[in-house]
Design a protein around this motif. Structure first.
Motif, mmCIF file in Angstrom:
data_model
loop_
_atom_site.group_PDB
_atom_site.id
_atom_site.type_symbol
_atom_site.label_atom_id
_atom_site.label_comp_id
_atom_site.label_asym_id
_atom_site.label_seq_id
_atom_site.Cartn_x
_atom_site.Cartn_y
_atom_site.Cartn_z
ATOM 1 N N ASP A 259 8.905 -3.536 -26.974
ATOM 2 C CA ASP A 259 7.854 -3.263 -27.963
ATOM 3 C C ASP A 259 6.940 -4.461 -28.185
ATOM 4 O O ASP A 259 5.805 -4.289 -28.612
ATOM 5 C CB ASP A 259 8.492 -2.870 -29.302
ATOM 6 N N ILE A 260 7.432 -5.663 -27.922
ATOM 7 C CA ILE A 260 6.652 -6.874 -28.146
ATOM 8 C C ILE A 260 6.823 -7.795 -26.940
ATOM 9 O O ILE A 260 7.959 -8.072 -26.517
ATOM 10 C CB ILE A 260 7.116 -7.625 -29.414
ATOM 11 N N ILE A 261 5.714 -8.244 -26.384
ATOM 12 C CA ILE A 261 5.734 -9.254 -25.329
ATOM 13 C C ILE A 261 4.778 -10.354 -25.752
ATOM 14 O O ILE A 261 3.595 -10.098 -26.010
ATOM 15 C CB ILE A 261 5.302 -8.697 -23.961
ATOM 16 N N GLY A 262 5.294 -11.574 -25.859
ATOM 17 C CA GLY A 262 4.446 -12.662 -26.300
ATOM 18 C C GLY A 262 4.901 -13.999 -25.749
ATOM 19 O O GLY A 262 5.827 -14.084 -24.938
ATOM 20 N N LEU A 263 4.205 -15.039 -26.182
ATOM 21 C CA LEU A 263 4.556 -16.405 -25.810
ATOM 22 C C LEU A 263 5.052 -17.150 -27.037
ATOM 23 O O LEU A 263 4.431 -17.071 -28.106
ATOM 24 C CB LEU A 263 3.342 -17.136 -25.226
ATOM 25 N N ALA A 264 6.153 -17.868 -26.871
ATOM 26 C CA ALA A 264 6.660 -18.711 -27.946
ATOM 27 C C ALA A 264 5.957 -20.064 -27.897
ATOM 28 O O ALA A 264 5.308 -20.419 -26.910
ATOM 29 C CB ALA A 264 8.162 -18.892 -27.805
ATOM 30 N N GLU A 265 6.097 -20.827 -28.962
ATOM 31 C CA GLU A 265 5.478 -22.149 -29.014
ATOM 32 C C GLU A 265 6.011 -23.083 -27.937
ATOM 33 O O GLU A 265 5.321 -24.014 -27.520
ATOM 34 C CB GLU A 265 5.687 -22.772 -30.405
ATOM 35 N N ASN A 266 7.230 -22.819 -27.460
ATOM 36 C CA ASN A 266 7.803 -23.661 -26.407
ATOM 37 C C ASN A 266 7.388 -23.221 -25.008
ATOM 38 O O ASN A 266 7.874 -23.767 -24.008
ATOM 39 C CB ASN A 266 9.327 -23.694 -26.514
ATOM 40 N N GLY A 267 6.504 -22.196 -24.920
ATOM 41 C CA GLY A 267 5.997 -21.745 -23.631
ATOM 42 C C GLY A 267 6.791 -20.633 -22.987
ATOM 43 O O GLY A 267 6.361 -20.064 -21.973
ATOM 44 N N LYS A 268 7.947 -20.301 -23.545
ATOM 45 C CA LYS A 268 8.754 -19.223 -22.974
ATOM 46 C C LYS A 268 8.205 -17.861 -23.373
ATOM 47 O O LYS A 268 7.562 -17.723 -24.416
ATOM 48 C CB LYS A 268 10.212 -19.356 -23.436
ATOM 49 N N ARG A 269 8.453 -16.878 -22.542
ATOM 50 C CA ARG A 269 8.086 -15.506 -22.892
ATOM 51 C C ARG A 269 9.104 -14.948 -23.886
ATOM 52 O O ARG A 269 10.309 -15.175 -23.755
ATOM 53 C CB ARG A 269 8.026 -14.614 -21.662
ATOM 54 N N ASN B 102 15.664 -19.770 -17.847
ATOM 55 C CA ASN B 102 15.236 -20.350 -19.119
ATOM 56 C C ASN B 102 13.782 -20.043 -19.445
ATOM 57 O O ASN B 102 13.156 -20.755 -20.241
ATOM 58 C CB ASN B 102 15.454 -21.873 -19.090
ATOM 59 N N LYS B 103 13.242 -18.979 -18.845
ATOM 60 C CA LYS B 103 11.825 -18.690 -19.028
ATOM 61 C C LYS B 103 11.569 -17.559 -20.030
ATOM 62 O O LYS B 103 10.423 -17.273 -20.359
ATOM 63 C CB LYS B 103 11.180 -18.340 -17.691
ATOM 64 N N THR B 104 12.621 -16.895 -20.484
ATOM 65 C CA THR B 104 12.444 -15.774 -21.411
ATOM 66 C C THR B 104 13.448 -15.843 -22.555
ATOM 67 O O THR B 104 14.568 -16.330 -22.382
ATOM 68 C CB THR B 104 12.612 -14.411 -20.708
ATOM 69 N N ASP B 105 13.020 -15.350 -23.715
ATOM 70 C CA ASP B 105 13.921 -15.098 -24.842
ATOM 71 C C ASP B 105 13.933 -13.592 -25.073
ATOM 72 O O ASP B 105 12.862 -12.981 -25.241
ATOM 73 C CB ASP B 105 13.433 -15.806 -26.109
ATOM 74 N N LEU B 106 15.109 -13.001 -25.080
ATOM 75 C CA LEU B 106 15.259 -11.558 -25.256
ATOM 76 C C LEU B 106 15.847 -11.284 -26.633
ATOM 77 O O LEU B 106 16.877 -11.859 -26.999
ATOM 78 C CB LEU B 106 16.168 -10.976 -24.171
ATOM 79 N N ILE B 107 15.203 -10.399 -27.392
ATOM 80 C CA ILE B 107 15.646 -10.088 -28.755
ATOM 81 C C ILE B 107 15.604 -8.585 -28.972
ATOM 82 O O ILE B 107 14.641 -7.918 -28.564
ATOM 83 C CB ILE B 107 14.722 -10.754 -29.803
ATOM 84 N N ILE B 108 16.617 -8.069 -29.625
ATOM 85 C CA ILE B 108 16.546 -6.702 -30.139
ATOM 86 C C ILE B 108 16.748 -6.757 -31.647
ATOM 87 O O ILE B 108 17.733 -7.300 -32.147
ATOM 88 C CB ILE B 108 17.572 -5.753 -29.475
ATOM 89 N N PHE B 109 15.761 -6.262 -32.379
ATOM 90 C CA PHE B 109 15.868 -6.111 -33.824
ATOM 91 C C PHE B 109 16.363 -4.702 -34.085
ATOM 92 O O PHE B 109 15.695 -3.717 -33.721
ATOM 93 C CB PHE B 109 14.505 -6.335 -34.489
ATOM 94 N N CYS B 110 17.518 -4.583 -34.725
ATOM 95 C CA CYS B 110 18.130 -3.272 -34.913
ATOM 96 C C CYS B 110 19.047 -3.317 -36.139
ATOM 97 O O CYS B 110 19.189 -4.344 -36.804
ATOM 98 C CB CYS B 110 18.938 -2.881 -33.679
ATOM 99 N N LYS B 111 19.656 -2.202 -36.437
ATOM 100 C CA LYS B 111 20.689 -2.153 -37.468
ATOM 101 C C LYS B 111 21.960 -2.782 -36.897
ATOM 102 O O LYS B 111 22.419 -2.392 -35.811
ATOM 103 C CB LYS B 111 20.962 -0.710 -37.882
ATOM 104 N N THR B 112 22.508 -3.745 -37.594
ATOM 105 C CA THR B 112 23.736 -4.376 -37.122
ATOM 106 C C THR B 112 24.467 -5.051 -38.279
ATOM 107 O O THR B 112 23.831 -5.539 -39.227
ATOM 108 C CB THR B 112 23.438 -5.433 -36.033
ATOM 109 N N ASP B 113 25.793 -5.073 -38.187
ATOM 110 C CA ASP B 113 26.619 -5.802 -39.146
ATOM 111 C C ASP B 113 27.087 -7.136 -38.570
ATOM 112 O O ASP B 113 27.769 -7.907 -39.245
ATOM 113 C CB ASP B 113 27.855 -4.970 -39.527
ATOM 114 N N ASN B 114 26.707 -7.390 -37.310
ATOM 115 C CA ASN B 114 27.216 -8.572 -36.617
ATOM 116 C C ASN B 114 26.116 -9.196 -35.750
ATOM 117 O O ASN B 114 26.146 -9.071 -34.520
ATOM 118 C CB ASN B 114 28.432 -8.181 -35.764
#
Length: 288
Positions: free
Chosen positions: A208-218, A243-255
């Motif tokens: 849903d989101i593709i961007g650049l971080a301040e450290n240059g990683k996707r 080390n070129k990407t950060d992968l994140i899923i924002f979801c419902k989670t207890d952990n």
């Protein structure tokens, strides 16, 4: 009750006076002149969905659903700058409203028979107030159930202005929420987003989101209201690139945790932290 979207576009092929009549008298309407076996010299006056085919049958089924069960409708009228939200009582009759054809099909002036439903009550929205709805409106179709905007439309119609919760945000706004949260750097364990590389959400399948971080990683992100959806988490993993990407899923989670290169982060925590910040409070106060 369900919420519906109705579009009165040029595809109706009715003249200006007929468009105005619908607007001024609180009607929503469809104009499908041909039945499956009807002639082309005059409009079909049947309100039976089985007398139509394809998109016409689908639209007539939706009209019958509203007629029987009632509901809320956000309605766009091509010849008007403003918009309408209307409430339809259960068991409201489908009417035949007579008007005139427009110019698209070279039968201008011929009697047009519209299948219509009248609102019990309505409110008018100017373009600015309607913007959160118009920017998320269905791209195709004349009339359909609108799951995304259900609570928004209902609350506007009923004059409800309660403090917003995460569940009040449509999926597209949840995606915007997460992109703005990443920009703020409110959680140092997450990359800080500096810019977007694609529009947020839209029709991308895996992300849903593709961007650049301040450290240059996707930064590659999936946003979902579901509880740790394993299929979506697995699909994110294929975008791992050392080390070129950060992968994140924002979801419902207890952990909240990292799982094989994917950061699993609580969507509820995003809303809590962001709405407690000055930037976030302003954002939440200004979304509809």
């Amino acid at each position: 009750m369900k919420t519906f979207f109705c579009r009165h576009s040029s595809e109706l092929d009715i003249d200006k006076e007929t468009h105005n009549h619908l607007w001024e008298n609180d009607f929503i309407a469809v104009h499908y002149p041909k039945s499956k076996n009807g002639n082309e010299e005059s409009d079909c006056d049947s309100i039976d969905p089985n007398d139509y085919a394809g998109p016409a049958k689908k639209a007539m089924n939706a009209l019958h659903k509203i007629s029987k069960d009632g509901g809320y409708v956000f309605s766009v009228y091509e010849n008007q700058d403003n918009y309408k939200i209307g409430f339809v009582e259960p068991n409201t009759e489908i009417e035949i409203v007579k008007g005139k054809w427009g110019y698209k099909n070279d039968v201008q002036g011929r009697t047009a028979l519209l299948k219509a439903i009248k609102f019990k009550k309505s409110i008018e929205l100017n373009p600015l107030d309607a913007l959160p709805l118009t920017c998320a409106q269905p791209r195709q179709g004349t009339i359909c159930v609108w799951h995304k905007a259900g609570k928004k439309v209902q609350n506007l119609m009923d004059g409800i202005n309660k403090p917003k919760k995460l569940s009040d945000l449509t999926p597209d706004l949840q995606e915007v929420l997460c992109s703005e949260f990443l920009r703020t750097g409110l959680d140092s364990s997450l990359p800080k987003l500096s810019s977007l590389l694609t529009p947020v959400g839209r029709t991308m399948k895996d992300v849903d989101i593709i961007g650049l971080a301040e450290n240059g990683k996707r930064v590659i992100v999936q946003v979902t209201y579901s509880f740790e959806p394993q299929e979506k988490i697995s699909r994110l993993k294929k975008y791992t690139n050392e080390n070129k990407t950060d992968l994140i899923i924002f979801c419902k989670t207890d952990n909240p945790r990292e799982n094989e290169g994917v950061m699993i982060y609580s969507l509820d925590e995003v809303f809590k932290r962001f709405s407690e910040s000055e930037t976030g409070r302003n954002w939440v106060d200004n979304i509809k």
